[in-house]
Design a protein around this motif. Structure first.
Motif, short mmCIF file in Angstrom:
data_model
loop_
_atom_site.label_atom_id
_atom_site.label_comp_id
_atom_site.label_asym_id
_atom_site.label_seq_id
_atom_site.Cartn_x
_atom_site.Cartn_y
_atom_site.Cartn_z
N VAL A 183 11.88 2.82 -6.04
CA VAL A 183 11.39 2.10 -7.23
C VAL A 183 11.86 2.83 -8.50
N ILE A 184 12.68 2.14 -9.28
CA ILE A 184 13.18 2.67 -10.53
C ILE A 184 12.49 1.92 -11.67
N ASP A 185 11.65 2.62 -12.39
CA ASP A 185 10.90 2.00 -13.49
C ASP A 185 11.60 2.32 -14.80
N ALA A 186 12.34 1.33 -15.32
CA ALA A 186 13.07 1.52 -16.57
C ALA A 186 12.30 0.96 -17.76
N GLY A 187 11.02 0.63 -17.53
CA GLY A 187 10.19 0.12 -18.62
C GLY A 187 9.62 1.26 -19.44
N PHE A 234 3.42 -4.34 -14.96
CA PHE A 234 3.68 -5.73 -14.56
C PHE A 234 3.84 -5.88 -13.04
N ILE A 235 4.47 -4.88 -12.42
CA ILE A 235 4.73 -4.95 -10.97
C ILE A 235 3.70 -4.10 -10.23
N LYS A 236 3.01 -4.72 -9.29
CA LYS A 236 1.92 -4.05 -8.58
C LYS A 236 2.40 -3.48 -7.24
N GLY A 237 1.69 -2.45 -6.79
CA GLY A 237 2.04 -1.79 -5.55
C GLY A 237 2.06 -2.71 -4.34
N GLU A 238 1.19 -3.70 -4.33
CA GLU A 238 1.12 -4.61 -3.16
C GLU A 238 2.41 -5.39 -2.96
N ASP A 239 3.23 -5.49 -4.02
CA ASP A 239 4.50 -6.22 -3.91
C ASP A 239 5.68 -5.32 -3.56
N ILE A 240 5.43 -4.02 -3.43
CA ILE A 240 6.51 -3.07 -3.10
C ILE A 240 6.69 -3.03 -1.58
N LYS A 241 7.94 -3.19 -1.15
CA LYS A 241 8.25 -3.06 0.28
C LYS A 241 8.03 -1.61 0.70
N ALA A 264 3.29 4.03 -5.87
CA ALA A 264 3.62 5.32 -5.25
C ALA A 264 3.06 5.45 -3.84
N GLU A 265 2.07 4.63 -3.50
CA GLU A 265 1.51 4.66 -2.14
C GLU A 265 2.46 4.02 -1.12
N ARG A 266 3.36 3.15 -1.61
CA ARG A 266 4.23 2.40 -0.69
C ARG A 266 5.70 2.79 -0.79
N ALA A 267 6.12 3.22 -1.96
CA ALA A 267 7.54 3.56 -2.16
C ALA A 267 7.89 4.87 -1.46
N SER A 268 9.18 5.06 -1.15
CA SER A 268 9.63 6.36 -0.63
C SER A 268 10.04 7.26 -1.79
N LEU A 269 10.64 6.65 -2.83
CA LEU A 269 11.04 7.37 -4.04
C LEU A 269 10.62 6.53 -5.24
N ILE A 270 10.18 7.19 -6.31
CA ILE A 270 9.77 6.44 -7.50
C ILE A 270 10.01 7.30 -8.74
N MET A 293 -10.14 7.31 -3.69
CA MET A 293 -9.05 7.70 -4.60
C MET A 293 -7.71 7.63 -3.85
N SER A 294 -6.70 6.98 -4.51
CA SER A 294 -5.42 6.77 -3.83
C SER A 294 -4.58 8.05 -3.84
N THR A 295 -3.78 8.18 -2.81
CA THR A 295 -2.89 9.35 -2.73
C THR A 295 -1.45 8.88 -2.80
N SER A 296 -0.66 9.58 -3.60
CA SER A 296 0.75 9.22 -3.71
C SER A 296 1.52 9.78 -2.51
N THR A 297 2.33 8.90 -1.90
CA THR A 297 3.16 9.36 -0.79
C THR A 297 4.63 9.42 -1.19
#
Length: 284
Positions: free
Chosen positions: A230-234, A218-225, A249-255, A1-5
């Motif tokens: 990450v601002i999700d306006a969708g 549409f945008i997957k975590g593997e493509d997040i630096k 959320a595993e890769r972003a600092s803020l989301i 199970m993934s953990t949000s960082t």
């Protein structure tokens, strides 16, 4: 199970604070002039989602000490009739802001209807005058969702200066103005869209990513630096954003979450700009 960082950017809490500040400003306008700031909403037809949005905006107005006036027009309203209704509101000194709820129906020239809104009352930031003001960094009204995004970045101490910002989406009231506002704050901005080649590689360079494409997950975590904001306006059916939240959320600092991120800020900015419009028009 993934953990949000990632740290969640709480748009609901920031919107609440923004509306409280707006209510205080509205009360001050009324105290000094005897005039209550007024937002006019215009709805063509009875699309259930649009009816709900308009009611929600009217309720929020009431909480912020803003008077609302509602103009409801039948679905068969022509462009000329809609332009006449909006022009009348533009010329009415008791109205300080005008919101045309869209979509308005395929038989109506939506741009002509938007342009009937006087620039000083364009609190939704949809006219060419407002777009130009955002582009030139001049006083005026910002499009509400991009304006909400900038307020979120400020609230979480994200300085766009020198950062690589990637905007996925190029609509006239979200993607394009979001990029203009970020550019105005010295970010290096890349716009992506349906014809962008190798989109993933562009997204991976983003220090600040704004997703405004209207496609769920549409945008997957593997493509997040790693460490990106990450601002999700969708906003897609089922309260799903454009970003796959769990993996991002595993890769972003803020989301931003969906719901509870960008959405509440959109209405908060609309209310804030209505009061600002009243202040300007009343010479305060």
């Amino acid at each position: 199970m993934s953990t949000s960082t990632a740290t969640l950017m709480d748009g609901t809490a920031l919107a609440r604070r923004t509306v409280e500040e707006t209510a205080a400003r509205a009360a001050e306008v009324t105290r000094r002039t005897g005039v209550t700031p007024c937002l006019a909403t215009v709805l063509v037809g009875a699309d259930p989602a649009s009816v709900t949005y308009v009611k929600m905006k009217q309720n929020r107005c009431a909480k912020a000490g803003i008077r609302s006036r509602h103009v409801e027009l039948p679905a068969e309203t022509t462009t000329e009739e809609l332009v006449a209704a909006i022009t009348a509101l533009s010329e009415d000194p008791e109205v300080h802001g005008i919101l045309l709820q869209h979509p308005v129906g395929p038989h109506i020239d939506e741009r002509a209807a938007f342009e009937a809104i006087a620039p000083e009352k364009d609190v939704d930031g949809v006219t060419m005058a407002s777009f130009a003001a955002m582009g030139f960094g001049l006083p005026g009204f910002v499009s509400c969702t991009p304006g909400g995004i900038m307020r979120l970045l400020d609230a979480y101490d994200v300085d766009p200066s020198g950062k690589r910002a990637v905007v996925v989406g190029r609509s006239a009231i979200l993607g394009k103005p979001a990029g203009l506002l970020l550019l105005g704050r010295d970010a290096t901005v890349t716009y992506c869209h349906s014809r962008t080649k190798d989109l993933s590689s562009v997204i991976r360079e983003a220090d600040i990513l704004v997703a405004a494409v209207g496609k769920p997950n549409f945008i997957k975590g593997e493509d997040i630096k790693p460490g990106a904001v990450v601002i999700d306006a969708g906003y897609n059916p089922g309260n799903i954003g454009d970003v796959d939240f769990a993996s991002a959320a595993e890769r972003a600092s803020l989301i931003t979450p969906v719901p509870g991120g960008v959405g509440p800020m959109t209405i908060a900015v609309l209310l804030a700009q209505t009061v600002e419009g009243a202040e300007r028009q009343l010479g305060l």
